[in-house]
Scaffold this active site. Structure first.
Site, PDB file in Angstrom:
ATOM      1  N   HIS A  12      27.124  38.584  38.571  1.00  0.00           N
ATOM      2  CA  HIS A  12      27.391  37.989  37.269  1.00  0.00           C
ATOM      3  C   HIS A  12      28.927  37.651  37.257  1.00  0.00           C
ATOM      4  CE1 HIS A  12      27.619  42.463  35.625  1.00  0.00           C
ATOM      5  NE2 HIS A  12      28.596  41.903  35.963  1.00  0.00           N
ATOM      6  N   HIS A  59      30.883  44.155  29.034  1.00  0.00           N
ATOM      7  CA  HIS A  59      32.255  44.502  29.492  1.00  0.00           C
ATOM      8  C   HIS A  59      33.076  44.358  28.466  1.00  0.00           C
ATOM      9  CE1 HIS A  59      29.979  42.246  32.688  1.00  0.00           C
ATOM     10  NE2 HIS A  59      30.783  42.829  33.802  1.00  0.00           N
ATOM     11  N   HIS A 191      33.197  44.872  44.763  1.00  0.00           N
ATOM     12  CA  HIS A 191      34.244  44.192  44.147  1.00  0.00           C
ATOM     13  C   HIS A 191      35.213  45.577  43.743  1.00  0.00           C
ATOM     14  CE1 HIS A 191      31.619  44.223  40.714  1.00  0.00           C
ATOM     15  NE2 HIS A 191      32.507  43.789  39.805  1.00  0.00           N
ATOM     16  N   GLU A 238      28.272  48.698  39.450  1.00  0.00           N
ATOM     17  CA  GLU A 238      27.332  47.893  38.529  1.00  0.00           C
ATOM     18  C   GLU A 238      26.041  47.802  39.712  1.00  0.00           C
ATOM     19  OE1 GLU A 238      29.375  44.046  38.133  1.00  0.00           O
ATOM     20  OE2 GLU A 238      30.236  44.761  36.404  1.00  0.00           O
TER      21      GLU A 238
END
Ligand code: FE
Length: 286
Positions: A12, A59, A191, A238
């Site tokens: 995402h 977030h 990431h 995540e």
């Protein structure tokens, strides 16, 4: 009764949204990823879902550090786009499916999961970055969003997410009306967005994760948060959200589409899985 028809795990990254909105899907580094989304979208459309459960993480756009639920389920008839501090994207608010949302809430609590139940929930790029690549806009298919805390420790374990997915599978089957349900899990892949390792990606781990998600998700459920973060970077935790999608689909789920690329500062993937037969699902009470 309800029927689980398939699931998609996908990234995402806001960069996806930026490339999509500026019409740059054919940029050489990005085209394979967008082609993967297009294939998954066509596959999902052919399945004709009545509703899509979207497991994602907020977030700090709807929830904040002073109040951060471990799991939060949206049961509203509509979900506005969250204010993320920049221009809101040109999409309508997302339609919800309140009847199924409430059924899911009741079934999960009966099944000893206790999500925070939200009658108001603004969804951020955890939902909206990939959704226009998977569903038509103007929106025709309603969603039930499920926000997962992967921001503020203590986080739910990977195994808890996998078990929650299995409980979602049971909830779908106990829905009293005819309803075909797809499940999305968004986030990752590898990431790291701060510190000296900013931008580091680990394609070997990402591919291993995708292999295990297909064939041995229990192995992924057994990993600690530290292992996810050590292998994929801090924000890669995540990836546990994908286990919610995978848990719902059952042990015999089969790959329909899979694509992986690293065009920017994250590993990006789309994995579409056909659901296994209901009686084969782990943890099914019958
Ligand atoms: Fe994220």
């Amino acid at each position: 009764m309800g029927r689980l028809i398939g699931g998609i795990g996908c990234s995402h990254s806001p960069a996806l949204a930026g490339m999509f909105d500026s019409g740059k899907q054919d940029a050489p580094d990005w085209k394979p990823v967008f082609d993967g989304f297009a294939a998954a979208k066509a596959w999902l459309a052919a399945l004709r879902p009545d509703v899509v459960v979207v497991a994602y993480n907020d977030h700090l756009n709807h929830f904040f550090f002073d109040f951060y639920p471990t799991f939060a389920l949206g049961v509203a008839e509509q979900f506005p786009l969250a204010d993320e501090g920049r221009a809101t994207r040109a999409f309508d608010p997302l339609p919800g499916h309140s009847a199924f949302g409430w059924h899911l809430a009741k079934s999960l609590v009966q099944d000893e999961f206790d999500p925070t139940i939200c009658q108001e929930l603004a969804v951020d790029h955890g939902v909206l970055a990939p959704l226009p690549m998977l569903l038509d806009h103007p929106w025709r298919v309603p969603i039930v969003p499920l926000a997962v805390n992967v921001i503020q420790h203590p986080l739910p374990t990977a195994r808890r997410c996998f078990r929650l997915g299995q409980a979602i599978g049971r909830a779908v089957e106990s829905y009293p009306g005819k309803l075909d349900v797809a499940v999305l899990g968004t986030g990752g892949l590898s990431h790291q967005l701060h510190g000296p390792d900013f931008g580091a990606v680990n394609p070997a781990w990402d591919q291993a994760f995708l292999d295990l998600l297909e064939a041995d998700p229990e192995a992924l459920a057994a990993l600690s948060h530290d292992e996810y973060m050590r292998r994929g970077g801090a924000e890669a935790v995540e990836m546990i959200i994908w286990l919610i999608m995978r848990g719902a689909l059952g042990p015999t789920a089969r790959r329909a589409h899979r694509i992986y690329g690293t065009p920017a500062v994250t590993g990006l993937a789309v994995l579409a899985l056909e659901a296994g037969a209901p009686r084969e699902r782990v943890g099914h009470p019958s």
